[in-house]
Design a protein around this motif. Structure first.
Motif, short mmCIF file in Angstrom:
data_model
loop_
_atom_site.label_atom_id
_atom_site.label_comp_id
_atom_site.label_asym_id
_atom_site.label_seq_id
_atom_site.Cartn_x
_atom_site.Cartn_y
_atom_site.Cartn_z
N ALA A 24 0.86 -1.18 0.00
CA ALA A 24 0.00 0.00 0.00
C ALA A 24 0.90 1.23 0.00
O ALA A 24 1.81 1.35 0.83
N ASN A 26 0.57 5.00 0.52
CA ASN A 26 -0.34 6.05 0.99
C ASN A 26 0.45 7.31 1.34
O ASN A 26 1.63 7.43 1.01
N ASP A 27 -0.21 8.22 2.01
CA ASP A 27 0.42 9.51 2.35
C ASP A 27 1.70 9.33 3.17
O ASP A 27 2.66 10.06 2.99
N ASN A 42 -2.92 7.40 -2.93
CA ASN A 42 -3.56 6.17 -2.50
C ASN A 42 -3.40 5.16 -3.64
O ASN A 42 -4.19 5.15 -4.57
N THR A 44 -1.92 1.04 -4.87
CA THR A 44 -1.52 -0.32 -4.52
C THR A 44 -0.50 -0.78 -5.54
O THR A 44 -0.61 -0.50 -6.73
#
Length: 181
Positions: A24, A26-27, A42, A44
């Motif tokens: 993942a 993410n931020d 965001n 994958t």
């Protein structure tokens, strides 16, 4: 950089076959690299590693959205990312970057951290000119207006006949040069 340890793949104890990983992005991932290019995201990442005796082949499939800043209005906007690429690592006497998509590591290397590769592939998929979607249509219209043909080198048979007649009226300076051997 502690958070980037989640993107480390231990290769020493793996058998010679295909291995699949999912990460993942993410931020928190993008904060580790600073916010100069990408504010957050965001995504994958599906990573398939094919391990053999002398080569590691990584197939990256990265999908999702990232937060960018528009170059024109400085507004934040989401940009879709879809990257498929391959990266190879071979075994050798010393650690070295042989090419953009080929590295060399020593046989006693225990783990590989792919966080930098993931970040680089995402950055390479971004456009040079980051425009908010509301400006993209205007920019395409301006580019289409600039696509005007100014010069044509198309062959014209009538003009070719005229050129044959012009050979008789050649410049005498060139005729003197033609006689030199």
């Amino acid at each position: 950089m502690k958070k980037l340890r989640d993107y480390e793949i231990g290769i020493a104890k793996l058998s010679n076959k295909k291995h699949t990983y999912e990460f993942a992005l993410n931020d928190a991932f993008f904060e580790e690299f600073g916010k100069e290019i990408i504010l957050g995201g965001n995504l994958t990442a599906q990573v398939e590693m094919d391990k053999s005796e002398s080569l590691l082949t990584f197939h990256f499939d990265i999908k999702g959205t990232v937060q960018l800043i528009c170059d024109r209005s400085l507004d934040e906007f989401e940009y879709p990312v879809d990257v498929q690429t391959t990266f190879r690592i071979r075994y050798g006497e010393e650690d070295a970057e042989l090419d953009n998509d080929l590295w060399q590591i020593t046989p006693n290397t225990q783990a590989i951290n792919i966080a930098q590769h993931l970040y680089d592939y995402i950055c390479l998929s971004l456009p040079m000119k980051k425009l908010h979607p509301r400006f993209v249509e205007e920019d395409e219209e301006e580019e289409n207006e600039q696509d005007i043909l100014i010069y044509s080198s198309r062959y014209d048979s009538d003009k070719a006949d005229d050129d044959e007649d012009d050979e008789d009226d050649s410049d005498p300076r060139w005729d003197a040069l033609k006689n030199l051997n």
